[in-house]
Scaffold this active site. Structure first.
Site, short mmCIF file in Angstrom:
data_model
loop_
_atom_site.label_atom_id
_atom_site.label_comp_id
_atom_site.label_asym_id
_atom_site.label_seq_id
_atom_site.Cartn_x
_atom_site.Cartn_y
_atom_site.Cartn_z
N ASP A 109 0.84 -1.20 0.00
CA ASP A 109 0.00 0.00 0.00
C ASP A 109 0.88 1.26 0.00
OD1 ASP A 109 -2.41 -1.30 -0.06
OD2 ASP A 109 -2.62 -1.38 2.12
N GLY A 110 2.01 1.20 0.72
CA GLY A 110 2.94 2.34 0.76
C GLY A 110 3.45 2.68 -0.64
N ASN A 121 -4.69 8.68 1.93
CA ASN A 121 -5.01 8.05 3.23
C ASN A 121 -5.48 9.07 4.26
OD1 ASN A 121 -4.51 5.37 2.78
ND2 ASN A 121 -2.49 5.34 3.75
N ASP A 151 -2.04 15.09 21.68
CA ASP A 151 -0.86 14.80 20.86
C ASP A 151 -1.04 15.22 19.41
OD1 ASP A 151 0.33 13.78 23.05
OD2 ASP A 151 0.49 11.70 22.33
#
Ligand code: NAP
Length: 265
Positions: A45-46, A122, A150
């Protein structure tokens, strides 16, 4: 038809890339890295995220298909053993196209109306590395909450199985035009309050993040992280553009979810 291949760069992906290229050239397809009609991503997927950003200026003309050389992917759902079948399908059959929504990100800066525009397949995340992130969150122009924590993650439906899922977000079917805002470790006590739940917003809504007193943030767009200074606001909405996937066989989204996260038996 013109094609390009994006490899993850490891030995097995490169070997597969060369085989696919030879097969497609044998079928008289044209290799064109600049203006392909179809981009074949070989890796995971990357790798498809990388291919998407490489060709994001011609999304209306280019379709994507992914082969995985590791584990089953959401964008990379063909296995190396199937490449002869895939090559014949690419060369011989007009392919069906399936479109998925993309996230438009507009970052505006304090000095002089400057802005940067991005598309995410994404998600986009915002963090302040040195201190607690403090952001006013506006939905459709109305103040919603002051977030302290965060960071925040804003994801597409197809990105909902990635970082969003790790943050407790819902999985959203990519046929739904929507985006999701998830929190990263918000501070909630008697003084500070956030909604605490992931928010799913329809495609025609906007979500704007406005810094309260900090101005420098690490903002990710998929795999890319950049430090943005003097940020005035970050605006999210569903883009008018879509990514187009070439489909040669049915592989329903929920089956991919099942096979990726439950069991592939
Ligand atoms: P990476 O850190 O090398 O890989 C992140 C993992 O996310 C890989 O296993 C990748 O699959 C998988 N992935 C990517 N898109 C996905 C999707 N739509 N659905 C399900 N899994 C997906 O980083 P990268 O390869 O450059 O990918 C960047 C992505 O990493 C970001 O867009 C973000 O979603 C994700 N990420 C996740 C976390 C987390 O879960 N805590 C933290 C940071 C970033 P492949 O192995 O098939 O490439």
């Amino acid at each position: 038809m013109k094609f390009a291949i994006q490899s993850k760069g490891d030995d097995s992906s490169n070997t597969l890339m060369h085989r696919i290229k030879m097969y497609l050239l044998d079928f008289d397809l044209i290799y064109d890295e600049d203006q392909p009609d179809i981009v074949i991503s070989v890796g995971g997927d990357g790798t498809l995220l990388y291919a998407f950003h490489r060709y994001s200026s011609r999304l209306d003309k280019t379709a994507f298909v992914g082969i995985h050389t590791g584990h089953l992917g959401f964008y990379a759902d063909w296995v190396p053993e199937e490449i002869e079948k895939l090559v014949i399908a690419i060369a011989k059959t007009p392919f069906q196209v399936i479109e998925y929504p993309l996230l438009e990100v507009i970052i505006r800066y304090q000095n002089g109306g400057r802005e940067s525009k991005y598309l995410a397949l994404n998600e986009s995340t915002v963090k302040n590395i040195e201190a607690t992130l403090v952001m006013d969150v506006e939905i459709r122009g109305e103040h919603f909450e002051r977030f302290r924590g965060d960071g925040l993650c804003v994801s597409t439906p197809s990105g909902s199985t990635a970082y969003n899922k790790a943050l407790g977000g819902a999985i959203i079917h990519p046929s739904i035009s929507a985006f999701q805002v998830t929190e990263m470790a918000s501070i909630n006590n008697r003084v500070f309050r956030t909604i605490g739940s992931p928010l799913v917003l329809p495609g025609h809504h906007t979500c704007m993040l406005k810094p309260v007193n900090q101005t420098d943030f690490h903002i990710t767009i998929d795999h890319l992280t950049l430090l943005h200074k003097d940020v005035k606001s970050i605006q999210y909405r569903i883009s008018d553009k879509k990514i187009r996937f070439a489909r040669f066989r049915p592989f329903p989204f929920w089956k991919r979810v099942h096979d990726s996260f439950i069991s592939d038996e």
